[in-house]
Write a protein that holds these residues in place. Structure first.
Motif, PDB file in Angstrom:
ATOM      1  N   TRP A  29       0.954  -1.385   0.152  1.00 21.40           N
ATOM      2  CA  TRP A  29      -0.044   0.040  -0.086  1.00 21.40           C
ATOM      3  C   TRP A  29       0.882   1.250  -0.027  1.00 21.40           C
ATOM      4  O   TRP A  29       2.080   1.373   0.845  1.00 21.40           O
ATOM      5  N   LYS A  50      -2.042  -1.121  -3.725  1.00 20.10           N
ATOM      6  CA  LYS A  50      -3.080  -0.106  -3.743  1.00 20.10           C
ATOM      7  C   LYS A  50      -2.323   1.395  -3.432  1.00 20.10           C
ATOM      8  O   LYS A  50      -1.491   1.114  -2.640  1.00 20.10           O
ATOM      9  N   VAL A  52      -2.617   5.730  -3.551  1.00 22.41           N
ATOM     10  CA  VAL A  52      -3.391   7.089  -3.826  1.00 22.41           C
ATOM     11  C   VAL A  52      -2.194   7.973  -4.409  1.00 22.41           C
ATOM     12  O   VAL A  52      -1.063   7.916  -4.187  1.00 22.41           O
ATOM     13  N   PHE A  65      -4.426   6.829 -10.149  1.00 23.86           N
ATOM     14  CA  PHE A  65      -4.727   6.655  -8.666  1.00 23.86           C
ATOM     15  C   PHE A  65      -5.695   7.517  -8.154  1.00 23.86           C
ATOM     16  O   PHE A  65      -5.809   8.726  -8.438  1.00 23.86           O
ATOM     17  N   PRO A  66      -6.425   7.277  -7.068  1.00 18.49           N
ATOM     18  CA  PRO A  66      -7.498   8.386  -6.783  1.00 18.49           C
ATOM     19  C   PRO A  66      -6.886   8.998  -5.564  1.00 18.49           C
ATOM     20  O   PRO A  66      -5.823   8.650  -4.984  1.00 18.49           O
ATOM     21  N   ASP A  68      -8.408   9.223  -2.624  1.00 20.06           N
ATOM     22  CA  ASP A  68      -9.075   8.495  -1.666  1.00 20.06           C
ATOM     23  C   ASP A  68      -9.320   7.314  -1.853  1.00 20.06           C
ATOM     24  O   ASP A  68      -9.750   6.899  -2.890  1.00 20.06           O
ATOM     25  N   LEU A  69      -8.833   6.190  -0.969  1.00 22.42           N
ATOM     26  CA  LEU A  69      -9.157   4.768  -1.252  1.00 22.42           C
ATOM     27  C   LEU A  69      -9.791   4.147  -0.114  1.00 22.42           C
ATOM     28  O   LEU A  69      -9.120   4.253   0.822  1.00 22.42           O
ATOM     29  N   TRP A  79      -9.065   3.344   5.004  1.00 18.75           N
ATOM     30  CA  TRP A  79      -9.230   4.535   4.034  1.00 18.75           C
ATOM     31  C   TRP A  79      -7.737   5.017   4.160  1.00 18.75           C
ATOM     32  O   TRP A  79      -6.924   5.176   5.020  1.00 18.75           O
ATOM     33  N   THR A  81      -5.679   7.955   2.139  1.00 19.51           N
ATOM     34  CA  THR A  81      -5.389   9.270   1.762  1.00 19.51           C
ATOM     35  C   THR A  81      -4.028   9.692   1.781  1.00 19.51           C
ATOM     36  O   THR A  81      -3.234   9.275   2.614  1.00 19.51           O
TER      37      THR A  81
END
Length: 163
Positions: A29, A50, A52, A65-66, A68-69, A79, A81
């Motif tokens: 992550w 994963k 962000v 990538f977002p 917030d995930l 969560w 961020t």
């Protein structure tokens, strides 16, 4: 059971130590400030990733990538961020999100300061892995390794090494 390697603030640098410590993990992550997509390309070849985007990341990273995930790992609501503050010092929009979407594990980066704190008010574990990259004021590179089993977050390990 999932074994996690948590990194942040690589700023375009992927140290061999990160690769070594990813070997026995199930997932990696990344809490933002990737800096160069070569970093995430290499990480995703090692293990499922994963991630962000962070404040230094460009438009390409922001398309991939977002900001917030939100996801569930085992039975833990997570969560991730990049800019999230820390217990007692969360921005208003983060506190508002906690009231609408409670989580068990809140992860952010940005500060380059490793912190692991249980937040009694919002009843979650807060993690910031510090910085695994070479850019910034930090003198020591850091990351976290831990295990999620069911609802339990356990076997937390701080990994640190000199810049």
């Amino acid at each position: 059971m999932k074994k996690i390697l948590l990194v942040s603030d690589t700023h375009g640098t992927l140290d061999d130590k990160v690769i070594k410590y990813a070997e026995d993990r199930d997932e990696i992550w990344h809490a933002g400030d990737i800096g160069n997509l070569d970093v995430t390309d290499q990480l995703s070849k090692l293990k499922p990733l994963k991630a962000v985007f962070g404040n230094i990341d460009g438009q390409t990273a922001r398309r991939i990538f977002p900001k917030d995930l939100f996801f569930t790992c085992e039975d833990v609501r997570v969560w991730i961020t990049h800019i999230g503050g820390y217990p007692g010092n969360y921005p208003a929009e983060i506190k508002q999100q906690f009231s609408t979407t409670p989580v068990d594990l809140f992860i952010c980066g940005h500060s380059h300061i490793l912190k692991v704190i249980y937040d009694k008010k919002f009843e979650h574990l807060h993690m910031n892995p510090g910085a695994a990259g070479s850019s910034g004021f930090h003198k020591v590179k850091t990351m976290l390794r831990f295990v999620i089993e069911g609802k339990n977050i356990k076997d937390l390990e701080v990994v640190e090494w000199k810049r």
